[in-house]
Design a protein around this motif. Sequence first.
Motif, PDB file in Angstrom:
ATOM      1  N   GLU A 207     -21.086 -87.617  52.220  1.00 40.75           N
ATOM      2  CA  GLU A 207     -22.066 -87.164  51.225  1.00 40.75           C
ATOM      3  C   GLU A 207     -23.110 -86.245  51.841  1.00 40.75           C
ATOM      4  O   GLU A 207     -23.630 -85.352  51.185  1.00 40.75           O
ATOM      5  N   GLY A 208     -23.431 -86.461  53.111  1.00 39.63           N
ATOM      6  CA  GLY A 208     -24.438 -85.641  53.778  1.00 39.63           C
ATOM      7  C   GLY A 208     -23.860 -84.552  54.648  1.00 39.63           C
ATOM      8  O   GLY A 208     -24.595 -83.912  55.403  1.00 39.63           O
ATOM      9  N   LEU A 209     -22.541 -84.327  54.552  1.00 33.82           N
ATOM     10  CA  LEU A 209     -21.869 -83.376  55.442  1.00 33.82           C
ATOM     11  C   LEU A 209     -21.779 -81.993  54.806  1.00 33.82           C
ATOM     12  O   LEU A 209     -21.420 -81.857  53.637  1.00 33.82           O
ATOM     13  N   ASP A 210     -22.111 -80.963  55.584  1.00 34.41           N
ATOM     14  CA  ASP A 210     -21.912 -79.577  55.178  1.00 34.41           C
ATOM     15  C   ASP A 210     -20.484 -79.199  55.552  1.00 34.41           C
ATOM     16  O   ASP A 210     -20.180 -78.933  56.713  1.00 34.41           O
ATOM     17  N   TRP A 211     -19.590 -79.171  54.556  1.00 32.34           N
ATOM     18  CA  TRP A 211     -18.163 -78.973  54.834  1.00 32.34           C
ATOM     19  C   TRP A 211     -17.847 -77.557  55.304  1.00 32.34           C
ATOM     20  O   TRP A 211     -16.737 -77.303  55.784  1.00 32.34           O
ATOM     21  N   SER A 212     -18.805 -76.644  55.202  1.00 24.99           N
ATOM     22  CA  SER A 212     -18.564 -75.305  55.746  1.00 24.99           C
ATOM     23  C   SER A 212     -18.556 -75.315  57.270  1.00 24.99           C
ATOM     24  O   SER A 212     -18.166 -74.333  57.903  1.00 24.99           O
ATOM     25  N   LEU A 213     -18.997 -76.424  57.875  1.00 33.21           N
ATOM     26  CA  LEU A 213     -18.972 -76.587  59.323  1.00 33.21           C
ATOM     27  C   LEU A 213     -17.793 -77.442  59.768  1.00 33.21           C
ATOM     28  O   LEU A 213     -17.812 -78.033  60.858  1.00 33.21           O
ATOM     29  N   VAL A 214     -16.793 -77.526  58.935  1.00 32.68           N
ATOM     30  CA  VAL A 214     -15.542 -78.207  59.277  1.00 32.68           C
ATOM     31  C   VAL A 214     -14.436 -77.165  59.186  1.00 32.68           C
ATOM     32  O   VAL A 214     -14.287 -76.501  58.156  1.00 32.68           O
ATOM     33  N   TRP A 215     -13.674 -77.009  60.275  1.00 34.32           N
ATOM     34  CA  TRP A 215     -12.664 -75.956  60.315  1.00 34.32           C
ATOM     35  C   TRP A 215     -11.295 -76.527  60.661  1.00 34.32           C
ATOM     36  O   TRP A 215     -11.184 -77.517  61.406  1.00 34.32           O
ATOM     37  N   ILE A 216     -10.266 -75.864  60.128  1.00 35.32           N
ATOM     38  CA  ILE A 216      -8.872 -76.212  60.399  1.00 35.32           C
ATOM     39  C   ILE A 216      -8.202 -75.030  61.084  1.00 35.32           C
ATOM     40  O   ILE A 216      -8.315 -73.890  60.614  1.00 35.32           O
ATOM     41  N   ALA A 217      -7.533 -75.299  62.207  1.00 36.48           N
ATOM     42  CA  ALA A 217      -6.785 -74.265  62.925  1.00 36.48           C
ATOM     43  C   ALA A 217      -5.298 -74.466  62.664  1.00 36.48           C
ATOM     44  O   ALA A 217      -4.802 -75.602  62.667  1.00 36.48           O
ATOM     45  N   ALA A 218      -4.601 -73.363  62.432  1.00 37.13           N
ATOM     46  CA  ALA A 218      -3.165 -73.412  62.167  1.00 37.13           C
ATOM     47  C   ALA A 218      -2.433 -72.456  63.089  1.00 37.13           C
ATOM     48  O   ALA A 218      -2.979 -71.427  63.514  1.00 37.13           O
TER      49      ALA A 218
END
Length: 309
Positions: A207-218
């Motif tokens: 709830e308090g997480l800024d998901w723009s600072l979560v990344w996925i590498a492929a």
Amino acid sequence: MSTADLRPATLADAPAITQLLNEIDRIEIGRPETDQHTVEADLKHPGTDLTRDSWLAFDGGLLVAYGLLWDESGGERVDIDHYVLPGHQGTGLRLLAAMEDRALAKARANGAARAVVHLHLNARPTTDTALLAERGWRVVRSHHVLRRAVEPAADLPPRAPAGVSVRACATEEDRVRVHELYQRAFAGHFDFQPRTYRLWLGDIDAEGLDWSLVWIAATEDLGDAGFLLARDDREAMGWIRALGVLDEARGRGLGGFLLRHAFAHFAARGRDTVGLGVDTANATGAPRLYGRNGMTVHFAVDTWESVIG
């Protein structure tokens, strides 16, 4: 100390707990680094019943010790937090004994015959570790909290390795994918507990997480193969909560790329320091990766274990 001085915590106690933890921070690492919202997130941890799984100890109205217990395994493994000010070791010991009793009851309710309890403490804690050893506790693992200075001019967005792409976690499908990668990448790590998607969201305070600072590498051949989960809600520094790469994708530079990608984003946001925690015995070479990328030890943390029952 009378029994009236020991009581469960409530969410309203978060400011007092934060003040206590920051005083312990000052003693152990030289400056306060505990934010109230992280204390609140702990108090709201899924599966934690504050009436039975939390403890506050007072001396003349001053909060001198705090404990919190949670169960992620559904079996014998139970985790606790335990903090006590110097000069109040007797109070801390009494609180610890209550936590041990509750941990055993929790494990037995899960169908286990014993409780295997873990406690993380600064390597030079305010807790008298001799008292822990007398009760059968022992150190089973060590971790380092690392940090690195960042600045916009030096930490520019890195070039992706050949055949590698990265995207921000923008959709619910992406969040589910990060959870899947997290479970696979950390499955063989020390103290890992498998978690369902919903429980994992609670663990990371989604709830308090800024998901723009979560990344996925492929990668072109494997698809999604690594992730980095960061957060920018700590006053002391930007924080990398987790960085994982699937076994079959190791050796392609994904971890270093994601790390430098995070450094660049934090620098662009105006942060001057980025930190993370790492198991010093990590078998994937994470400590070496972080060292090669300029991270140094801020302080050390020991995992203490007690087998009860």
